[in-house]
Design a protein around this motif. Sequence first.
Motif, short mmCIF file in Angstrom:
data_model
loop_
_atom_site.label_atom_id
_atom_site.label_comp_id
_atom_site.label_asym_id
_atom_site.label_seq_id
_atom_site.Cartn_x
_atom_site.Cartn_y
_atom_site.Cartn_z
N UNK A 68 0.82 -1.20 0.00
CA UNK A 68 0.00 0.00 0.00
C UNK A 68 0.86 1.26 0.00
N UNK A 69 1.97 1.21 0.75
CA UNK A 69 2.86 2.37 0.80
C UNK A 69 3.42 2.68 -0.58
N UNK A 70 3.79 1.63 -1.31
CA UNK A 70 4.29 1.82 -2.67
C UNK A 70 3.22 2.46 -3.55
N UNK A 71 1.96 2.01 -3.39
CA UNK A 71 0.88 2.56 -4.21
C UNK A 71 0.64 4.03 -3.87
N UNK A 72 0.75 4.38 -2.59
CA UNK A 72 0.55 5.77 -2.18
C UNK A 72 1.56 6.69 -2.87
N UNK A 73 2.81 6.27 -2.88
CA UNK A 73 3.83 7.07 -3.56
C UNK A 73 3.54 7.16 -5.05
N UNK A 79 -5.71 2.34 -13.05
CA UNK A 79 -4.25 2.40 -13.17
C UNK A 79 -3.57 1.46 -12.18
N UNK A 80 -4.05 1.43 -10.95
CA UNK A 80 -3.37 0.65 -9.91
C UNK A 80 -4.11 -0.64 -9.57
N UNK A 81 -5.16 -0.96 -10.36
CA UNK A 81 -5.87 -2.23 -10.27
C UNK A 81 -6.43 -2.46 -8.87
N UNK A 82 -7.11 -1.45 -8.34
CA UNK A 82 -7.80 -1.56 -7.05
C UNK A 82 -9.19 -0.96 -7.24
N UNK A 117 -9.12 3.64 -3.50
CA UNK A 117 -8.46 4.89 -3.88
C UNK A 117 -8.85 6.01 -2.92
N UNK A 118 -10.13 6.08 -2.57
CA UNK A 118 -10.56 7.14 -1.64
C UNK A 118 -9.92 6.95 -0.27
N UNK A 119 -9.76 5.68 0.15
CA UNK A 119 -9.06 5.43 1.43
C UNK A 119 -7.61 5.87 1.33
N UNK A 120 -6.98 5.65 0.16
CA UNK A 120 -5.59 6.07 -0.04
C UNK A 120 -5.49 7.60 0.00
N UNK A 147 13.07 15.57 -0.86
CA UNK A 147 14.14 14.70 -1.35
C UNK A 147 14.21 13.37 -0.61
N UNK A 148 13.70 13.28 0.60
CA UNK A 148 13.82 12.04 1.35
C UNK A 148 12.97 10.93 0.74
N UNK A 149 12.02 11.28 -0.15
CA UNK A 149 11.19 10.26 -0.78
C UNK A 149 11.92 9.52 -1.88
N UNK A 150 13.11 10.00 -2.25
CA UNK A 150 13.91 9.32 -3.27
C UNK A 150 14.81 8.28 -2.61
N UNK A 151 14.84 7.10 -3.19
CA UNK A 151 15.73 6.06 -2.67
C UNK A 151 17.17 6.38 -3.07
N UNK A 152 18.12 5.67 -2.46
CA UNK A 152 19.53 5.89 -2.79
C UNK A 152 19.79 5.58 -4.26
N UNK A 153 19.14 4.53 -4.75
CA UNK A 153 19.32 4.15 -6.16
C UNK A 153 18.77 5.23 -7.09
N UNK A 154 17.61 5.81 -6.72
CA UNK A 154 17.01 6.85 -7.54
C UNK A 154 17.87 8.11 -7.55
#
Length: 298
Positions: free
Chosen positions: A2-7, A27-30, A35-38, A69-76
Amino acid sequence: MRESRLFKIVYYLLDKGQATAMELAEKFEVSVRTIYRDIDALSGAGIPIYTEAGRNGGIHLMHDFVLNKVLLSEEEKQEILTALQSINTAQNQKSSQTLQKLSAMFQLNSENWLEVDFSRWGNEASDNQKFELLKSAIIQCRSVKICYANSCEVISERIVQPLKLIYKAKAWYLNAFCTQKQDWRIFKLNRILDLELLDQRFPYRHVPKQTDTFEEDYHLITLRFPKEMAYRVYDEFDPAQIQRQTNDDLIVSAKMPEDAWLTGFLLSFGTQVEILSPAYLRELIAEQAKLIYEKNKP
């Protein structure tokens, strides 16, 4: 999950500007309810997201919202720095400063492990200046006057509206709308002899999708090369177009444009190429070779 979908919802809204609940659900197959809960969860987490009713309504982010910027992973973060390194090739001071600032903000060492040079050997200043001028024209939607030498040996001046730079088949090309032809054209950067950035601006438009259907108008050409030419054959042709014979000769079958460029291209192989077909091209190259001999014989 769910966290991945929120981002992903946030990224999608940043890119699209707005979306309906049904659009996001598909788009996210839910479900739409999910979606409204998200949306409620994102709002509760401090993300400035809101819904608007009506015909043109939907789900929006506040206009001035940017991702921290903290939402970006090290790889990103590394991917962003790598992309900047790859375009920091024309000794552009602004690109260097941007790379330095982002490296500091991400607290990462931007080791310069990648180098891309747009210029040809011995022509660095001219090629890089050309690239920078065209990049500015594209970003600012400004027309450019170019002096261009086409493959039919015609040099002409024209005003174009540049929309995209393309790197393909070991060469740079400009995709632009030609005001003279009133149509889209592809220009090879090496054939742009001179260019001038104009004050005339044009409205941005989407570049039409490029296809390879033009190859349908080309003729199939079959060539034979000795094994000693393998280094260049694999430079110039796709491996799928090359067949190695039992004696290590290389047979190449490729669709190519039959113009002045092709004549010069084949002659550049000297005696190390044999044209197997078509027969008329074989005769043409032989005739051109005779003319070269007559012009340069002692």
